[in-house]
Design an enzyme around this catalytic site. Sequence first.
Site, PDB file in Angstrom:
ATOM      1  N   PRO A  17       0.816  -1.208   0.000  1.00 58.06           N
ATOM      2  CA  PRO A  17       0.000   0.000   0.000  1.00 58.06           C
ATOM      3  C   PRO A  17       0.853   1.263   0.000  1.00 58.06           C
ATOM      4  O   PRO A  17       1.931   1.276   0.588  1.00 58.06           O
ATOM      5  CB  PRO A  17      -0.774  -0.098   1.319  1.00 58.06           C
ATOM      6  N   GLY A  18       0.356   2.273  -0.678  1.00 58.43           N
ATOM      7  CA  GLY A  18       1.006   3.580  -0.619  1.00 58.43           C
ATOM      8  C   GLY A  18       2.271   3.713  -1.430  1.00 58.43           C
ATOM      9  O   GLY A  18       3.056   4.627  -1.234  1.00 58.43           O
ATOM     10  N   LYS A  48       0.670   3.154  -6.790  1.00 57.83           N
ATOM     11  CA  LYS A  48       0.038   2.413  -7.888  1.00 57.83           C
ATOM     12  C   LYS A  48      -1.032   3.262  -8.568  1.00 57.83           C
ATOM     13  O   LYS A  48      -1.068   3.361  -9.793  1.00 57.83           O
ATOM     14  CB  LYS A  48      -0.568   1.102  -7.361  1.00 57.83           C
ATOM     15  N   THR A  49      -1.871   3.879  -7.751  1.00 55.75           N
ATOM     16  CA  THR A  49      -2.914   4.731  -8.311  1.00 55.75           C
ATOM     17  C   THR A  49      -2.296   5.875  -9.093  1.00 55.75           C
ATOM     18  O   THR A  49      -2.733   6.210 -10.190  1.00 55.75           O
ATOM     19  CB  THR A  49      -3.786   5.300  -7.176  1.00 55.75           C
ATOM     20  N   HIS A  67      17.020   0.818  29.017  1.00 57.20           N
ATOM     21  CA  HIS A  67      16.570  -0.087  27.955  1.00 57.20           C
ATOM     22  C   HIS A  67      17.025   0.424  26.586  1.00 57.20           C
ATOM     23  O   HIS A  67      17.638  -0.302  25.808  1.00 57.20           O
ATOM     24  CB  HIS A  67      15.040  -0.208  28.022  1.00 57.20           C
ATOM     25  N   GLU A  68      16.719   1.682  26.321  1.00 54.35           N
ATOM     26  CA  GLU A  68      17.044   2.226  25.001  1.00 54.35           C
ATOM     27  C   GLU A  68      18.555   2.325  24.779  1.00 54.35           C
ATOM     28  O   GLU A  68      19.057   2.046  23.695  1.00 54.35           O
ATOM     29  CB  GLU A  68      16.388   3.602  24.800  1.00 54.35           C
TER      30      GLU A  68
HETATM   31  P1  ADP Z   1      -1.320   2.990  -3.774  1.00 50.25           P
HETATM   32  O1  ADP Z   1      -2.346   3.110  -4.821  1.00 50.25           O
HETATM   33  O2  ADP Z   1      -0.119   2.194  -4.199  1.00 50.25           O
HETATM   34  O3  ADP Z   1      -1.823   2.537  -2.437  1.00 50.25           O
HETATM   35  P2  ADP Z   1      -1.199   5.810  -4.118  1.00 50.25           P
HETATM   36  O4  ADP Z   1      -0.878   5.878  -5.555  1.00 50.25           O
HETATM   37  O5  ADP Z   1      -2.605   6.058  -3.744  1.00 50.25           O
HETATM   38  O6  ADP Z   1      -0.719   4.430  -3.506  1.00 50.25           O
HETATM   39  O7  ADP Z   1      -0.227   6.792  -3.358  1.00 50.25           O
HETATM   40  C1  ADP Z   1      -0.648   7.527  -2.251  1.00 50.25           C
HETATM   41  C2  ADP Z   1       0.120   8.812  -2.173  1.00 50.25           C
HETATM   42  O8  ADP Z   1       1.468   8.564  -1.872  1.00 50.25           O
HETATM   43  C3  ADP Z   1       0.132   9.571  -3.461  1.00 50.25           C
HETATM   44  O9  ADP Z   1      -0.950  10.440  -3.529  1.00 50.25           O
HETATM   45  C4  ADP Z   1       1.442  10.328  -3.400  1.00 50.25           C
HETATM   46  O10 ADP Z   1       1.282  11.541  -2.729  1.00 50.25           O
HETATM   47  C5  ADP Z   1       2.316   9.443  -2.558  1.00 50.25           C
HETATM   48  N1  ADP Z   1       3.260   8.645  -3.358  1.00 50.25           N
HETATM   49  C6  ADP Z   1       3.344   7.291  -3.346  1.00 50.25           C
HETATM   50  N2  ADP Z   1       4.323   6.864  -4.163  1.00 50.25           N
HETATM   51  C7  ADP Z   1       4.874   7.957  -4.717  1.00 50.25           C
HETATM   52  C8  ADP Z   1       5.939   8.165  -5.657  1.00 50.25           C
HETATM   53  N3  ADP Z   1       6.611   7.149  -6.179  1.00 50.25           N
HETATM   54  N4  ADP Z   1       6.230   9.426  -5.993  1.00 50.25           N
HETATM   55  C9  ADP Z   1       5.554  10.462  -5.464  1.00 50.25           C
HETATM   56  N5  ADP Z   1       4.554  10.334  -4.585  1.00 50.25           N
HETATM   57  C10 ADP Z   1       4.201   9.098  -4.195  1.00 50.25           C
HETATM   58 ZN    ZN Z   2      13.336  -2.288  23.244  1.00 46.28          ZN
END
Ligand code: ADP
Ligand code: ZN
Length: 603
Positions: free
Chosen positions: A207-208, A211-212, A426-427
């Site tokens: 995620p994130g 891809k979108t 600990h740290e």
């Molecule tokens: P996914 O669809 O993979 O879950 P998104 O395409 O929705 O991720 O990305 C979420 C946000 O993260 C985007 O709106 C952008 O701001 C940021 N982001 C993620 N990857 C990149 C990248 N390679 N370059 C620039 N921004 C990115």
């Molecule tokens: Zn620890």
Amino acid sequence: MNEVQNPKKPFYYYYGIVFIFIFLFNALLLPQIAKRAVKEVDYGTFMKMTYDQEIGEVEIQDNQILFTNKEGTSVYKTGLVQDPGLTERLYDNGAAFSSEIVEEMSPLMSFFVGWILPMIIFIGIGQLLSRQMMKKMGGGNSMMFGMGGSKAKVYVKSSQGIHFSDVAGEDEAKENLAEIIDYLHNPDKYKEIGASMPKGILLVGPPGTGKTMLAKAVAGEADVPFFSMSGSEFVEMFVGMGASKVRDLFKQAKEKAPCIVFIDEIDAIGKKRDGQIGGNDEREQTLNQLLTEMDGFEGNNGVIILAATNRPESLDPALLRPGRFDRRVPVELPDLKGREEILKVHARKIKLSEDADFGKIARMASGASGAELANIINEAALRAVRDGRTFVGQSDLEESIEVVIAGYQKKNAILTDKEKRIVAYHEIGHALVAAKQSNSAPVQKITIVPRTSGALGYTMQVEEGNHYLMSKEEIENKIATYTGGRAAEEIAFGSVTTGASNDIEQATKLARAMITRYGMSKDFDMVAMETVTNQYLGGDASLACSVETQTKIDTQVVELVKHQHEKAGQILLENKDKLDELAQFLYEKETITGEEFMEILNR
Ligand code: ADP
Ligand code: ZN
């Protein structure tokens, strides 16, 4: 496989539901409504109205009297009583006799009330519900809910001008997609030779990772319309709605070709069909419809379907076979260079001070996804605003890494004095063990300010560059570092706390992986005892070995961690004075930077 099944059935359902609704309406509600149109009054009122000359028309029936008021606007009825002078009295008081005062509504009226009105109500309710469903799904777009024929309108979103330059890193993915763009620009070139583009491309990654964004960027680069829907949006309240949405989506896409159709979270509809009882009918029908549509259009008609998922292994094999989503583009977490580029892309929007060093930030945020990096930049900007500055500085960026990764500082969580001392030891234990083992990454910063995520302290390690391979020694050292926190508690206080639970988990995970997956145990050679099932979502592993072997694995894991724990304890004992000194420093200042740490250590 019943892929080419047309979901006709559902429409009968809708008609059925409408008819049942109308029937119930007519049987139960209508009489009430009709009756209410005629007001029942007692005979006294009737007589009074007669004397007051308030009666317009009157009709004496066998068992009741119907009458209207002077204006004829409302109809009354009353029971029949023995009343000899009635007719005359009525005549004297100016009432007109009629035989047309009807208790029932006019046929037109009753048709309206009995049929048209319920239908309007029914459709209204449907609209309302579907709107709410859309809102819940975060769609918020102009999807229409229609009856039966279901004209689900899929919104045509402009690509919002996103281009490849906005997507940092991900060079392999971009290269892969460049061909698609070329095709959309110049399809004839491909047609001439007889090459056909893949119909569907699957973007696979955690995620994130963008891809979108990549999908939008393809549309932006090729300058074609971009249809976007999330897999979960297809799955509707009623069976059959999803399938008709798919149909509409493709109908619109074909009209607008060349174009990009993007289906996010395709695993929501594309999960393996298991044929279990109580399986999800709606989902399967939607999937069937999607497969049918993909088979239905010939290649080279200019519609390219991109889909995104982070669970490729759960997808139905029928989706992945040639002619459907047969091309896979991995979109991985960014490496050091990628992270730096992503930070720079997002930093275009904010005002930066001179001292901002993205290389350092990228190194500190190892393992962060693109979305997290974007969030880091934004948090830094927010922090600058909070502090009343007009520029974002390096300290903002560094603090926001901790915010994004470890949660906000919990200002009002108060550690007791004893607790604070324990956390400090600990740290420092972690850091000292890490620093003393040459192969471990040096610490960047340690804080013992409690975080909203629940962590009481936080050690930020810095990797100098990217690691693609880890040697056996490095993993062992890492395990030793994880156990270092607990070891320090033991040495300093002679007792242990719950604070090491996360360390224990991490150390065990690593040790297990060494033995079951990396072939780093003495007995198992290069045999995999575990297979990873969920590569992009945490990487759960499932055991694949006999019970006896499992027992052996467990013994070895324990042995391995124990050995590293002892090693960590040894290191700390040898440096007991440094441990005390550093822990005291951290206890007093609550934060220690890597430089301060090394300075004290090398004094
Ligand atoms: P996914 O669809 O993979 O879950 P998104 O395409 O929705 O991720 O990305 C979420 C946000 O993260 C985007 O709106 C952008 O701001 C940021 N982001 C993620 N990857 C990149 C990248 N390679 N370059 C620039 N921004 C990115
Ligand atoms: Zn620890």
